[in-house]
Scaffold this motif. Structure first.
Motif, PDB file in Angstrom:
ATOM      1  N   GLU A  45      10.068   6.227  14.028  1.00  0.00           N
ATOM      2  CA  GLU A  45       9.474   6.367  12.638  1.00  0.00           C
ATOM      3  C   GLU A  45       8.852   7.911  12.341  1.00  0.00           C
ATOM      4  O   GLU A  45       8.023   8.213  13.274  1.00  0.00           O
ATOM      5  N   TYR A  71       6.960   9.062  10.239  1.00  0.00           N
ATOM      6  CA  TYR A  71       5.604   9.058   9.818  1.00  0.00           C
ATOM      7  C   TYR A  71       4.613   8.542  10.981  1.00  0.00           C
ATOM      8  O   TYR A  71       3.654   8.010  10.549  1.00  0.00           O
ATOM      9  N   LYS A  94       1.992   0.514   5.189  1.00  0.00           N
ATOM     10  CA  LYS A  94       2.651   0.922   4.061  1.00  0.00           C
ATOM     11  C   LYS A  94       1.928   2.106   3.427  1.00  0.00           C
ATOM     12  O   LYS A  94       2.368   3.065   2.884  1.00  0.00           O
ATOM     13  N   ILE A 125       2.692   5.810   4.468  1.00  0.00           N
ATOM     14  CA  ILE A 125       3.907   6.225   4.165  1.00  0.00           C
ATOM     15  C   ILE A 125       3.779   6.753   2.781  1.00  0.00           C
ATOM     16  O   ILE A 125       3.491   5.981   1.617  1.00  0.00           O
ATOM     17  N   ALA A 135       4.744   7.547  -0.998  1.00  0.00           N
ATOM     18  CA  ALA A 135       5.400   6.508  -1.775  1.00  0.00           C
ATOM     19  C   ALA A 135       7.058   6.982  -2.272  1.00  0.00           C
ATOM     20  O   ALA A 135       7.630   5.711  -2.054  1.00  0.00           O
ATOM     21  N   ARG A 152       8.727   5.344   0.850  1.00  0.00           N
ATOM     22  CA  ARG A 152       8.800   3.798   0.669  1.00  0.00           C
ATOM     23  C   ARG A 152       9.629   3.273  -0.369  1.00  0.00           C
ATOM     24  O   ARG A 152      10.037   2.081  -0.206  1.00  0.00           O
ATOM     25  N   ARG A 153      10.244   3.981  -1.311  1.00  0.00           N
ATOM     26  CA  ARG A 153      11.084   3.387  -2.271  1.00  0.00           C
ATOM     27  C   ARG A 153      12.553   3.419  -1.545  1.00  0.00           C
ATOM     28  O   ARG A 153      13.484   2.986  -2.317  1.00  0.00           O
ATOM     29  N   GLN A 154      12.721   3.990  -0.312  1.00  0.00           N
ATOM     30  CA  GLN A 154      14.026   4.017   0.366  1.00  0.00           C
ATOM     31  C   GLN A 154      14.051   3.281   1.489  1.00  0.00           C
ATOM     32  O   GLN A 154      13.085   3.024   2.149  1.00  0.00           O
ATOM     33  N   HIS A 208      11.975  -2.143   4.573  1.00  0.00           N
ATOM     34  CA  HIS A 208      10.576  -2.370   4.517  1.00  0.00           C
ATOM     35  C   HIS A 208       9.870  -1.198   5.285  1.00  0.00           C
ATOM     36  O   HIS A 208      10.235  -1.091   6.368  1.00  0.00           O
ATOM     37  N   PRO A 209       8.788  -0.837   4.816  1.00  0.00           N
ATOM     38  CA  PRO A 209       8.002   0.562   5.310  1.00  0.00           C
ATOM     39  C   PRO A 209       7.447   0.002   6.891  1.00  0.00           C
ATOM     40  O   PRO A 209       7.170   0.833   7.643  1.00  0.00           O
ATOM     41  N   ALA A 210       7.278  -1.241   7.059  1.00  0.00           N
ATOM     42  CA  ALA A 210       6.620  -1.766   8.525  1.00  0.00           C
ATOM     43  C   ALA A 210       7.708  -1.858   9.414  1.00  0.00           C
ATOM     44  O   ALA A 210       7.238  -2.225  10.467  1.00  0.00           O
TER      45      ALA A 210
END
Length: 232
Positions: free
Chosen positions: A153, A155, A183, A186, A188, A191-193, A196-198
């Protein structure tokens, strides 16, 4: 709960080249899919099905009820393969690594960010440390390291910092809380790509809690030691 689908089932069984009188070990019995196909091919042979999760052992026992005379069930970790086999040599050993779908699908197990439930992620609830313990007690540096290493990850630092900051106000108790904190850490645009951010952080925590990587290298060596000369 959806039907359990075994990963690479046909390929795994074909490559094991099952002998009707052989001794086989399914080191991660899970939903019992691989074990069932192995048992179907045995006549005078034996199957040892192993899993650290008592629920997986129960599922495998139910699914293979018609093969009880060929089946030995062992609730243990495959890293203890030498003790499980107690000097016997196997014709084939199978490991299906990672988390099982039935574990993800059961909200009470606390593996998934799709449901809000108490954080857990232990393959066996008899293990002393859960993911809740990690996120509430590990230092920011420790959390960053495992999220980077096991989740890849980018981030990880921001996520670790956010978790430590949040738990100073109140303990992080549920998967929903945890997913929200990840979420929020991270950007924004990121997060759109992608997934799931988690996803990556949950994977990292699961691997850390269950010591999956630490146990694997020595376990593979031990499994090879437990094979017959022509074993798979």
């Amino acid at each position: 709960m959806g039907e359990h689908i075994s990963v690479l089932l046909e390929e795994s069984i074909r490559l094991l080249a099952v002998k009707a009188d052989g001794l086989y070990v399914d080191g991660t019995a899970g939903g019992g899919g691989h074990s069932l196909e192995l048992a179907k091919r045995l006549e005078d042979g034996r199957l040892i099905a192993v899993d650290r999760d008592p629920y997986a052992i129960q599922r495998t026992q139910e699914r293979l009820a018609g093969f009880a005379d060929k089946l030995t069930l062992v609730q243990d970790n495959y890293c203890n393969i030498k003790g499980i086999l107690a000097g016997e040599q196997a014709d084939g050993i199978l490991l299906d690594l990672g988390v099982s779908s039935f574990q993800l699908d059961d909200p009470s197990r606390g593996f998934s960010y799709q449901n809000d439930a108490p954080i857990d992620m232990r393959m066996s609830r008899e293990d002393p440390v859960s993911a809740k313990d990690l996120v509430n007690t590990w230092s920011e540096a420790e959390l960053r390291e495992i999220i980077e290493r096991y989740g890849e990850e980018r981030y990880a630092g921001r996520i670790a910092r956010n978790l430590v900051s949040a738990r100073e106000r109140a303990p992080i108790e549920t998967t929903g809380q945890l997913a929200g904190l990840i979420k929020a850490a991270i950007p924004a645009a990121a997060r759109r790509q992608g997934p799931h951010p988690a996803k990556r952080t949950f994977q990292a925590l699961r691997i850390a809690v269950n010591q999956e990587i630490e146990l694997l290298e020595q376990s593979v060596r031990d499994c090879i030691d437990c094979l017959k000369p022509d074993g798979v």
